[in-house]
Design a protein around this motif. Sequence first.
Motif, mmCIF file in Angstrom:
data_model
loop_
_atom_site.group_PDB
_atom_site.id
_atom_site.type_symbol
_atom_site.label_atom_id
_atom_site.label_comp_id
_atom_site.label_asym_id
_atom_site.label_seq_id
_atom_site.Cartn_x
_atom_site.Cartn_y
_atom_site.Cartn_z
ATOM 1 N N MET A 37 0.881 -1.168 0.000
ATOM 2 C CA MET A 37 0.000 0.000 0.000
ATOM 3 C C MET A 37 0.917 1.216 0.000
ATOM 4 N N ALA A 38 1.092 1.801 -1.138
ATOM 5 C CA ALA A 38 2.084 2.860 -1.299
ATOM 6 C C ALA A 38 1.678 4.140 -0.585
ATOM 7 N N ALA A 39 2.687 4.927 -0.216
ATOM 8 C CA ALA A 39 2.435 6.236 0.397
ATOM 9 C C ALA A 39 1.568 7.072 -0.527
ATOM 10 N N GLY A 40 0.562 7.712 0.056
ATOM 11 C CA GLY A 40 -0.361 8.523 -0.738
ATOM 12 C C GLY A 40 -1.625 7.789 -1.126
ATOM 13 N N SER A 41 -1.628 6.450 -0.973
ATOM 14 C CA SER A 41 -2.835 5.678 -1.273
ATOM 15 C C SER A 41 -3.942 6.053 -0.289
ATOM 16 N N ILE A 42 -5.174 5.974 -0.752
ATOM 17 C CA ILE A 42 -6.322 6.334 0.069
ATOM 18 C C ILE A 42 -7.132 5.084 0.412
ATOM 19 N N LEU A 43 -7.453 4.944 1.685
ATOM 20 C CA LEU A 43 -8.286 3.848 2.157
ATOM 21 C C LEU A 43 -9.627 4.415 2.612
ATOM 22 N N SER A 44 -10.629 3.534 2.653
ATOM 23 C CA SER A 44 -11.920 3.944 3.225
ATOM 24 C C SER A 44 -12.380 2.865 4.193
ATOM 25 N N ILE A 45 -13.093 3.284 5.211
ATOM 26 C CA ILE A 45 -13.588 2.330 6.199
ATOM 27 C C ILE A 45 -14.494 1.296 5.531
ATOM 28 N N GLU A 46 -15.337 1.749 4.613
ATOM 29 C CA GLU A 46 -16.271 0.831 3.962
ATOM 30 C C GLU A 46 -15.527 -0.252 3.182
ATOM 31 N N ASP A 47 -14.492 0.137 2.446
ATOM 32 C CA ASP A 47 -13.710 -0.850 1.681
ATOM 33 C C ASP A 47 -13.026 -1.849 2.611
ATOM 34 N N LEU A 48 -12.510 -1.355 3.733
ATOM 35 C CA LEU A 48 -11.817 -2.236 4.666
ATOM 36 C C LEU A 48 -12.788 -3.192 5.356
ATOM 37 N N VAL A 49 -13.992 -2.704 5.658
ATOM 38 C CA VAL A 49 -15.028 -3.571 6.228
ATOM 39 C C VAL A 49 -15.340 -4.708 5.262
ATOM 40 N N ASP A 50 -15.503 -4.360 3.975
ATOM 41 C CA ASP A 50 -15.804 -5.377 2.961
ATOM 42 C C ASP A 50 -14.632 -6.335 2.775
ATOM 43 N N ARG A 51 -13.427 -5.791 2.768
ATOM 44 C CA ARG A 51 -12.249 -6.620 2.501
ATOM 45 C C ARG A 51 -12.028 -7.646 3.606
ATOM 46 N N TYR A 52 -12.156 -7.210 4.855
ATOM 47 C CA TYR A 52 -11.840 -8.094 5.974
ATOM 48 C C TYR A 52 -13.065 -8.737 6.624
ATOM 49 N N GLN A 53 -14.249 -8.303 6.194
ATOM 50 C CA GLN A 53 -15.487 -8.880 6.731
ATOM 51 C C GLN A 53 -15.539 -8.779 8.257
ATOM 52 N N GLY A 70 1.929 6.466 13.065
ATOM 53 C CA GLY A 70 2.312 7.323 11.952
ATOM 54 C C GLY A 70 2.189 6.683 10.585
ATOM 55 N N LEU A 71 1.576 5.492 10.507
ATOM 56 C CA LEU A 71 1.482 4.816 9.210
ATOM 57 C C LEU A 71 0.358 5.364 8.340
ATOM 58 N N ILE A 72 -0.649 5.958 8.964
ATOM 59 C CA ILE A 72 -1.759 6.549 8.214
ATOM 60 C C ILE A 72 -2.114 7.901 8.828
ATOM 61 N N GLU A 73 -2.872 8.664 8.065
ATOM 62 C CA GLU A 73 -3.404 9.935 8.565
ATOM 63 C C GLU A 73 -4.779 10.145 7.950
ATOM 64 N N THR A 74 -5.724 10.546 8.763
ATOM 65 C CA THR A 74 -7.068 10.835 8.253
ATOM 66 C C THR A 74 -7.159 12.310 7.892
ATOM 67 N N ARG A 75 -7.525 12.567 6.656
ATOM 68 C CA ARG A 75 -7.632 13.946 6.178
ATOM 69 C C ARG A 75 -9.065 14.232 5.739
ATOM 70 N N ARG A 76 -9.597 15.337 6.222
ATOM 71 C CA ARG A 76 -10.967 15.715 5.876
ATOM 72 C C ARG A 76 -11.118 15.885 4.366
ATOM 73 N N ARG A 77 -12.190 15.378 3.860
ATOM 74 C CA ARG A 77 -12.545 15.437 2.436
ATOM 75 C C ARG A 77 -11.568 14.662 1.549
ATOM 76 N N VAL A 78 -10.658 13.929 2.144
ATOM 77 C CA VAL A 78 -9.727 13.100 1.367
ATOM 78 C C VAL A 78 -9.910 11.628 1.734
ATOM 79 N N GLY A 79 -9.798 11.353 3.007
ATOM 80 C CA GLY A 79 -9.911 9.970 3.462
ATOM 81 C C GLY A 79 -8.709 9.568 4.301
ATOM 82 N N ILE A 80 -8.493 8.287 4.361
ATOM 83 C CA ILE A 80 -7.402 7.734 5.166
ATOM 84 C C ILE A 80 -6.203 7.535 4.240
ATOM 85 N N MET A 81 -5.160 8.317 4.477
ATOM 86 C CA MET A 81 -4.010 8.313 3.571
ATOM 87 C C MET A 81 -2.823 7.559 4.180
ATOM 88 N N ILE A 82 -2.221 6.685 3.364
ATOM 89 C CA ILE A 82 -0.995 5.991 3.775
ATOM 90 C C ILE A 82 0.150 6.996 3.815
#
Length: 253
Positions: A37-53, A70-82
């Motif tokens: 998961m490269a730096a700058g990649s964006i994650l979402s809670i919904e995708d992670l819920v689906d991925r890991y069930q 320090g592995l991720i940061e949550t940014r408003r209007r962007v999402g969860i960034m690696i």
Amino acid sequence: MNQSSPGAAPTRSAPAEAGLHARVLDHLGTAICNGDMAAGSILSIEDLVDRYQVSRSVIREVLRVLASMGLIETRRRVGIMIQPPGVWSVFDPQVIRWRLASDGRMAQMRSITELRTAIEPYAAWLAAERIDDDEASELVGLAAKMWAAGKAGDEARFLDLDIDFHRRVLAASGNEMFAKLQLIVAEVLAGRHHHHLMPHHPDERALQLHTDVAQAIQRRDGERAREAMVETLEQGYAEMKSLWEQTAEPGGA
């Protein structure tokens, strides 16, 4: 209120959720540290819920832990960034474990060895000045036990003794900040064994160097203790590098 019928098995949701949390955390942490998961990649809670069930609460807790490292940061209007490696909590034992499990294993080993080489020899020098007689005798005895375990090929026993040896030297320095490095040292020594970067029978030179460190500390010879510890760490890294070059897949260094 618990609506379960009399005699029903106790609820196990808390332990089960803890297990799910550990599994998802380990998988995500390893993927980030390996660069999957490269730096700058964006994650979402919904995708992670689906991925890991798993539930959203499990994912939120995993993300909270990853953010604290320090592995991720949550940014408003962007999402969860690696986040890039430069902002990771590189002294966190869990991050070290994940990096040791990655393709960059030897780079992590080199980085920690350089840190240890800057600290542990001076810790040995201080220990020669500050350790009490009983602790010094115990350290010499510990080196002898390491020798016996190494010669016998008892890897589990040798690992435990090796971790204890370096922990005691750091503690005997009398510097509380040096002593805290024992968690990092334990992680990298365990990683050497887990990833087969330690020979079944430790090199006799390595065994002798640990004895030299202990005996120099007992004699209150700080300079020799420092020199022997430098040699111990340099010898250990050279050994790891040699084993890695023999076993690593092309491009895995």
